[in-house]
Design a protein around this motif. Structure first.
Motif, mmCIF file in Angstrom:
data_model
loop_
_atom_site.group_PDB
_atom_site.id
_atom_site.type_symbol
_atom_site.label_atom_id
_atom_site.label_comp_id
_atom_site.label_asym_id
_atom_site.label_seq_id
_atom_site.Cartn_x
_atom_site.Cartn_y
_atom_site.Cartn_z
ATOM 1 N N TYR A 32 -160.078 -21.787 -63.995
ATOM 2 C CA TYR A 32 -159.518 -21.953 -65.340
ATOM 3 C C TYR A 32 -160.331 -21.136 -66.344
ATOM 4 O O TYR A 32 -159.765 -20.416 -67.172
ATOM 5 C CB TYR A 32 -159.483 -23.423 -65.787
ATOM 6 C CG TYR A 32 -159.140 -23.478 -67.264
ATOM 7 C CD1 TYR A 32 -157.841 -23.180 -67.688
ATOM 8 C CD2 TYR A 32 -160.115 -23.686 -68.217
ATOM 9 C CE1 TYR A 32 -157.526 -23.129 -69.043
ATOM 10 C CE2 TYR A 32 -159.808 -23.642 -69.573
ATOM 11 C CZ TYR A 32 -158.518 -23.351 -69.976
ATOM 12 O OH TYR A 32 -158.217 -23.293 -71.321
ATOM 13 N N TYR A 33 -161.653 -21.252 -66.279
ATOM 14 C CA TYR A 33 -162.461 -20.549 -67.276
ATOM 15 C C TYR A 33 -162.383 -19.031 -67.112
ATOM 16 O O TYR A 33 -162.488 -18.302 -68.106
ATOM 17 C CB TYR A 33 -163.894 -21.075 -67.309
ATOM 18 C CG TYR A 33 -163.930 -22.326 -68.162
ATOM 19 C CD1 TYR A 33 -163.816 -22.248 -69.548
ATOM 20 C CD2 TYR A 33 -163.980 -23.585 -67.588
ATOM 21 C CE1 TYR A 33 -163.778 -23.380 -70.336
ATOM 22 C CE2 TYR A 33 -163.946 -24.722 -68.363
ATOM 23 C CZ TYR A 33 -163.849 -24.617 -69.738
ATOM 24 O OH TYR A 33 -163.804 -25.736 -70.521
ATOM 25 N N PHE A 36 -159.211 -18.414 -69.034
ATOM 26 C CA PHE A 36 -159.433 -18.600 -70.472
ATOM 27 C C PHE A 36 -160.193 -17.416 -71.063
ATOM 28 O O PHE A 36 -159.806 -16.874 -72.106
ATOM 29 C CB PHE A 36 -160.196 -19.908 -70.733
ATOM 30 C CG PHE A 36 -160.656 -20.029 -72.154
ATOM 31 C CD1 PHE A 36 -159.748 -20.308 -73.168
ATOM 32 C CD2 PHE A 36 -161.988 -19.839 -72.491
ATOM 33 C CE1 PHE A 36 -160.163 -20.393 -74.491
ATOM 34 C CE2 PHE A 36 -162.416 -19.934 -73.806
ATOM 35 C CZ PHE A 36 -161.497 -20.212 -74.817
ATOM 36 N N ARG A 40 -159.041 -14.923 -73.966
ATOM 37 C CA ARG A 40 -159.820 -14.775 -75.194
ATOM 38 C C ARG A 40 -160.193 -13.319 -75.430
ATOM 39 O O ARG A 40 -160.076 -12.804 -76.554
ATOM 40 C CB ARG A 40 -161.065 -15.652 -75.148
ATOM 41 C CG ARG A 40 -161.799 -15.641 -76.493
ATOM 42 C CD ARG A 40 -162.914 -16.606 -76.525
ATOM 43 N NE ARG A 40 -163.980 -16.085 -75.662
ATOM 44 C CZ ARG A 40 -165.141 -16.690 -75.496
ATOM 45 N NH1 ARG A 40 -165.380 -17.840 -76.063
ATOM 46 N NH2 ARG A 40 -166.060 -16.144 -74.726
ATOM 47 N N SER A 60 -160.212 -25.074 -79.622
ATOM 48 C CA SER A 60 -160.536 -23.654 -79.463
ATOM 49 C C SER A 60 -159.664 -22.976 -78.404
ATOM 50 O O SER A 60 -159.281 -21.818 -78.574
ATOM 51 C CB SER A 60 -162.015 -23.480 -79.116
ATOM 52 O OG SER A 60 -162.327 -24.132 -77.904
ATOM 53 N N HIS A 61 -159.320 -23.684 -77.355
ATOM 54 C CA HIS A 61 -158.490 -23.076 -76.312
ATOM 55 C C HIS A 61 -157.062 -22.860 -76.821
ATOM 56 O O HIS A 61 -156.484 -21.790 -76.615
ATOM 57 C CB HIS A 61 -158.487 -23.945 -75.045
ATOM 58 C CG HIS A 61 -159.831 -24.006 -74.401
ATOM 59 N ND1 HIS A 61 -160.025 -23.805 -73.065
ATOM 60 C CD2 HIS A 61 -161.073 -24.236 -74.915
ATOM 61 C CE1 HIS A 61 -161.313 -23.906 -72.785
ATOM 62 N NE2 HIS A 61 -161.961 -24.175 -73.894
ATOM 63 N N GLN A 62 -156.525 -23.859 -77.500
ATOM 64 C CA GLN A 62 -155.168 -23.722 -78.035
ATOM 65 C C GLN A 62 -155.098 -22.630 -79.106
ATOM 66 O O GLN A 62 -154.082 -21.953 -79.230
ATOM 67 C CB GLN A 62 -154.659 -25.058 -78.580
ATOM 68 C CG GLN A 62 -154.433 -26.095 -77.496
ATOM 69 C CD GLN A 62 -153.510 -25.617 -76.385
ATOM 70 O OE1 GLN A 62 -152.578 -24.847 -76.603
ATOM 71 N NE2 GLN A 62 -153.766 -26.070 -75.171
ATOM 72 N N TYR A 65 -154.670 -19.304 -77.319
ATOM 73 C CA TYR A 65 -153.311 -19.109 -76.803
ATOM 74 C C TYR A 65 -152.318 -18.876 -77.944
ATOM 75 O O TYR A 65 -151.431 -18.029 -77.822
ATOM 76 C CB TYR A 65 -152.887 -20.282 -75.914
ATOM 77 C CG TYR A 65 -153.868 -20.525 -74.797
ATOM 78 C CD1 TYR A 65 -154.443 -19.448 -74.115
ATOM 79 C CD2 TYR A 65 -154.260 -21.799 -74.437
ATOM 80 C CE1 TYR A 65 -155.371 -19.649 -73.105
ATOM 81 C CE2 TYR A 65 -155.181 -22.006 -73.421
ATOM 82 C CZ TYR A 65 -155.737 -20.936 -72.766
ATOM 83 O OH TYR A 65 -156.657 -21.132 -71.769
ATOM 84 N N ARG A 90 -151.979 -22.462 -69.959
ATOM 85 C CA ARG A 90 -151.837 -23.885 -70.314
ATOM 86 C C ARG A 90 -151.623 -24.751 -69.071
ATOM 87 O O ARG A 90 -152.138 -25.868 -68.998
ATOM 88 C CB ARG A 90 -150.696 -24.072 -71.305
ATOM 89 C CG ARG A 90 -151.023 -23.586 -72.693
ATOM 90 C CD ARG A 90 -149.904 -23.905 -73.677
ATOM 91 N NE ARG A 90 -150.226 -23.404 -74.977
ATOM 92 C CZ ARG A 90 -149.676 -22.318 -75.532
ATOM 93 N NH1 ARG A 90 -148.747 -21.622 -74.872
ATOM 94 N NH2 ARG A 90 -150.028 -21.915 -76.733
ATOM 95 N N LEU A 93 -154.950 -25.135 -67.655
ATOM 96 C CA LEU A 93 -155.734 -26.085 -68.449
ATOM 97 C C LEU A 93 -155.398 -27.522 -68.044
ATOM 98 O O LEU A 93 -156.290 -28.358 -67.880
ATOM 99 C CB LEU A 93 -155.480 -25.875 -69.944
ATOM 100 C CG LEU A 93 -156.123 -26.882 -70.899
ATOM 101 C CD1 LEU A 93 -157.635 -26.909 -70.744
ATOM 102 C CD2 LEU A 93 -155.726 -26.569 -72.330
#
Length: 139
Positions: A32-33, A36, A40, A60-62, A65, A90, A93
């Motif tokens: 996942y990271y 992400f 980013r 911060s993740h949303q 996206y 997502r 996530l």
């Protein structure tokens, strides 16, 4: 320092049918990271900052996206492809949250393989983004 590719490869390498559940959960987090950080990095290169009204009440993740989906300034990149990338991220996530926070639920090989598949699909979409950018630059 570790690269995004190394992080993803490490996560993928932890997935095995005979792996203990803790290893599969760890694999899900690393994959996942990797996704992400890839999102980013792309948002930092290709997107405008989020307007305040778009960033309120978002983690911060949303925010990453939302920025990637709705504020891309590179016209060579397909909006549809960016939406697909964000949907895959997502979905990842959601699996990562399950792996990290729902410890009373089983996280099995099938779930870890689903995370691998999503990472593969996300990386394939980013490869298409790279091609779109190259083709746009060639025009």
């Amino acid at each position: 320092m570790i690269s995004i590719e190394e992080l993803g490869a490490y996560g993928r390498g932890l997935v095995a049918s005979d792996a203990p559940e803790v290893q599969l959960r760890t694999a899900a987090g690393r994959m996942y990271y990797a996704a992400f950080h890839r999102c980013r990095a792309a948002s930092e290169v290709h997107c405008n900052e989020l307007p305040k009204e778009d960033s309120d009440n978002k983690g911060s993740h949303q925010k990453v996206y939302a920025r990637l989906e709705r504020h891309c300034r590179n016209t060579a990149i397909s909006d549809r492809r960016l939406r697909l990338i964000c949907q895959r991220a997502r979905d990842m996530l959601e699996l990562r949250v399950r792996a990290d926070y729902h410890i009373n639920d089983t996280f099995d090989y099938k779930a870890a393989r689903e995370m691998q598949s999503l990472l593969f699909q996300l990386n394939r979409e980013f490869a298409e983004v790279d091609r779109e950018i190259q083709m746009g630059a060639a025009c």
